[in-house]
Every structure is written in C-alpha cells, then in structure tokens.
Design a protein around this motif. Structure first.
Motif, PDB file in Angstrom:
ATOM      1  N   PRO A 141      11.971  10.717 -11.900  1.00 29.79           N
ATOM      2  CA  PRO A 141      12.355  11.737 -10.950  1.00 29.79           C
ATOM      3  C   PRO A 141      10.749  12.231 -10.400  1.00 29.79           C
ATOM      4  O   PRO A 141       9.926  12.618 -11.077  1.00 29.79           O
ATOM      5  N   HIS A 142      10.803  12.348  -8.851  1.00 31.95           N
ATOM      6  CA  HIS A 142       9.618  12.661  -8.268  1.00 31.95           C
ATOM      7  C   HIS A 142       9.836  12.997  -6.904  1.00 31.95           C
ATOM      8  O   HIS A 142      10.974  12.440  -6.568  1.00 31.95           O
ATOM      9  N   LEU A 143       8.929  13.384  -6.202  1.00 32.99           N
ATOM     10  CA  LEU A 143       8.999  13.318  -4.852  1.00 32.99           C
ATOM     11  C   LEU A 143       8.083  12.562  -4.078  1.00 32.99           C
ATOM     12  O   LEU A 143       6.660  12.669  -4.264  1.00 32.99           O
ATOM     13  N   HIS A 144       8.558  11.586  -3.371  1.00 32.05           N
ATOM     14  CA  HIS A 144       7.430  10.775  -2.383  1.00 32.05           C
ATOM     15  C   HIS A 144       7.521  11.624  -0.999  1.00 32.05           C
ATOM     16  O   HIS A 144       8.456  11.745  -0.365  1.00 32.05           O
ATOM     17  N   PHE A 145       6.252  12.016  -0.847  1.00 26.97           N
ATOM     18  CA  PHE A 145       6.126  12.805   0.741  1.00 26.97           C
ATOM     19  C   PHE A 145       5.153  11.997   1.354  1.00 26.97           C
ATOM     20  O   PHE A 145       4.085  11.879   0.958  1.00 26.97           O
TER      21      PHE A 145
ATOM     22  N   GLN B 108       1.025  -1.302   0.073  1.00 23.18           N
ATOM     23  CA  GLN B 108       0.054  -0.066   0.117  1.00 23.18           C
ATOM     24  C   GLN B 108       0.727   1.316   0.041  1.00 23.18           C
ATOM     25  O   GLN B 108       1.800   1.228   0.707  1.00 23.18           O
ATOM     26  N   HIS B 109       0.441   2.081  -0.980  1.00 27.31           N
ATOM     27  CA  HIS B 109       1.545   3.375  -1.016  1.00 27.31           C
ATOM     28  C   HIS B 109       0.944   4.302   0.119  1.00 27.31           C
ATOM     29  O   HIS B 109      -0.004   4.915  -0.119  1.00 27.31           O
ATOM     30  N   LEU B 110       1.686   4.506   1.136  1.00 29.56           N
ATOM     31  CA  LEU B 110       1.396   5.103   2.193  1.00 29.56           C
ATOM     32  C   LEU B 110       1.940   6.723   2.327  1.00 29.56           C
ATOM     33  O   LEU B 110       2.085   7.222   3.287  1.00 29.56           O
TER      34      LEU B 110
ATOM     35  N   VAL C 136       2.309  10.370  -0.932  1.00 30.80           N
ATOM     36  CA  VAL C 136       1.792  10.862  -2.245  1.00 30.80           C
ATOM     37  C   VAL C 136       2.875  11.146  -3.057  1.00 30.80           C
ATOM     38  O   VAL C 136       4.095  11.629  -2.469  1.00 30.80           O
ATOM     39  N   ASP C 137       3.016  10.628  -4.316  1.00 28.01           N
ATOM     40  CA  ASP C 137       3.887  10.897  -5.232  1.00 28.01           C
ATOM     41  C   ASP C 137       3.797  12.277  -5.949  1.00 28.01           C
ATOM     42  O   ASP C 137       2.483  12.335  -6.437  1.00 28.01           O
ATOM     43  N   LEU C 138       4.642  13.297  -5.900  1.00 29.92           N
ATOM     44  CA  LEU C 138       4.435  14.505  -6.476  1.00 29.92           C
ATOM     45  C   LEU C 138       5.206  14.752  -7.573  1.00 29.92           C
ATOM     46  O   LEU C 138       6.639  14.378  -7.316  1.00 29.92           O
TER      47      LEU C 138
HETATM   48 ZN   LIG Z   1       5.640   7.083  -3.593  1.00 31.11          ZN
END
Ligand SMILES: [Zn+2]
Length: 308
Positions: free
Chosen positions: A276-280, A197-199, A201-203
């Motif tokens: 490339p992305h930010l997982h926050f 489960q992706h806990l 958010v990917d931005l």
């Molecule tokens: Zn992520």
C-alpha cells in the motif's frame, strides 16, 4: 559602568537576533525588477530537469491579458484574487539541458531573462515484480505494455481537456498528512530490455489513509486502470493536473468540483503495486506542451504565491 555597557551590548545582540528571527529573509522568490508599474517574481532563477518555474506578476496596472514564452513554449497566466497574475511552467524530465529565454509580455513592455536548465542524474533501480504480482499476471513486459497501450491512452485523453484559467488562488498542499518518500521521482526502473521512468513520487501510506486534494479543481478522471489501479485526476486549470494512483476507495468522482484539503479518496494497493502506498504525480499539459514535473518540488515552488 562596564556592566552597563555590557548589558546594552547584550540587549542589542538580542534585538538583532529578534529582528532576524521574526522577519526572516524570504527565500524562493527573487525580485528581479522594481520598475513601476509591475514586478516580476520567479520561484527560481535556474532549473534542473523536472523543476517547476512559477512566475508571479505584481502590478497596479489593469492588464487585460499577460502572456509569456519559455523557449518555444507558451505560458498562460491567470489573474489571482489579490490581483496578482500567475503563470506556471517547468522543465520536463527529458528537457534538453541548456539556456532558454523567458519573455513576459506586459502590454507594450517585455520582461526577458535567460534561464538555464541543468541535467539531473536519476537513479537506476531494478523493476520489481514480486511473486504475488506475477500470480496476478504482471510481468515487466506486460507492465510496460499496459502503461503504453492502455493506461496512458485512457489518461492522456483527459489531458486534452484544457482549462486556460486557474481554479486555485493559493499555494498547493501535500496529498497526505505525513510525507515519507518510498519511491523517488525520475528513477529509472530496468528489467532486461524494459526501461520505465518513474514519473511521480511514491509516498508511504497504509491502506485507507485519507488522500487530500492538493488544491481547488475539478475531478476529470476516476477509473480503475490495469497498472495504475484506482486513479483520480484533478484538473486545477492553467494546464496543471494532479494524479493519485493505487487508491482503495474514491470519495469524489468525475465531474465533481473539489476544494483544497478535501478527502478525495483512501490510499490502497490496487494495480501494479507491491505494498500500500500513494503514487502522486503532477503533469502540465497545454495545447503545445506536455510536461512531467517533480511533484514535491512543484508543491514547494507554489509556496511563494503567498509572499507579499
Ligand atoms: Zn509510483
């Protein structure tokens, strides 16, 4: 004469519009009690799985301490600069739906309210492993094994450091200048018998985009992990932690204090990351609870700290 009446009618319509336009009804905070000497404000009266519950107490009284419980969980409070008290908790992503009692202890008095937690349906997607990642040695089973046995073991040690007071006294901000969601919080990623489960958010973020501290706090982790890549964790106090994954560069390291808006690092594509992305992420970790919270909803629910 008719023209005069018409004009004054038009003027009053404009006036009413002006009043509502400039003094909009405040949303997100509900005044539940107006009994002097305290008022309780909640960020929301109902919750869904993953939602945040922020509780603000306005009082003239000099309380030594305010405590609360939400179901069986303790909720700590911290006194803010404007002498309001703030407690933040939530319904973790896997919390059993139902009604939970919120009880706030205010000296000899108790404020109580039942709060419903609703089930949330999270989308199911395929766990993506592209060729380039396979070449780096990532497969669905070792991604899930690394998370459970290595990456999470490293970061969960950090969540045991509990700061009972808040480092912050204003609402949280976004970690990037531009917010575009490319991976939803809570989505369930499947590949045969592996389920993750992706806990967070990917931005959307190009390589080397400045990443901001979402509020004041202390950096408690800055290390490179197998799946999460270069990771920074900030302790904001009250058991609230913000996490920034897959970074390309650190601008702050473990042990340093940060102010809201400081550039803590540059975004990247390190670890298990397709582009490339930010997982926050936001976690709430206290001695008796560990909550995975929808990070963007969390940021929004802290905005009501500013209301008068
Ligand atoms: Zn992520």
């Amino acid at each position: 004469m008719i023209l005069k009446i018409f004009l004054s009618f038009l003027l009053s319509i404009c006036f009413i519009f002006f009043i509502f336009y400039y003094f909009p009804v405040k949303e997100g905070a509900s005044l539940l009690e107006e009994i002097y000497p305290w008022q309780v404000f909640l960020s929301s009266n109902t919750l869904a799985q993953g939602d945040t519950l922020a509780i603000r107490i306005k009082t003239e009284k000099d309380f030594k301490e305010i405590t609360a419980t939400f179901g069986d969980e303790q909720v700590p409070f911290s006194k803010l600069q404007n002498s309001d008290w703030l407690g933040i908790t939530g319904a973790s992503v896997k919390k059993e739906p139902g009604k939970y009692k919120l009880s706030v202890n205010l000296g000899d008095e108790v404020f109580g309210k039942n709060i419903a937690v609703a089930e949330r349906n999270f989308p199911i997607t395929e766990l993506a492993v592209m060729k380039e990642l396979e070449e780096k040695g990532y497969t669905p089973s070792n991604i899930s094994q690394n998370i459970a046995q290595k990456d999470n073991v490293s970061i969960y040690d950090v969540f045991k450091i509990y700061t009972p007071t808040a480092f912050f006294n204003k609402p949280f901000i976004f970690p990037l200048k531009k917010i575009e969601v490319v991976g939803l919080f809570g989505s369930i990623r499947k590949s045969n018998d592996i389920t993750l489960q992706h806990l967070g958010v990917d931005l959307e973020a190009d390589e080397d985009t400045p990443v901001y501290a979402v509020n004041d706090g202390r950096v408690v982790f800055s290390e490179e992990l197998i799946d999460y890549g270069k990771t920074i964790i900030i302790d904001h106090g009250l058991g609230i932690y913000s996490l920034y994954l897959h970074l390309n560069k650190y601008k702050f390291t473990k042990g340093q204090n940060v102010k809201e808006g400081d550039v803590i690092g540059l975004s990247g594509n390190t670890g298990y990351s397709i582009a490339p992305h930010l997982h926050f992420s936001i976690k709430i970790s206290r001695p008796d609870v560990f909550l995975s919270i929808d990070p963007l909803k969390f940021l929004k629910s802290t905005q009501f700290m500013d209301n008068e």
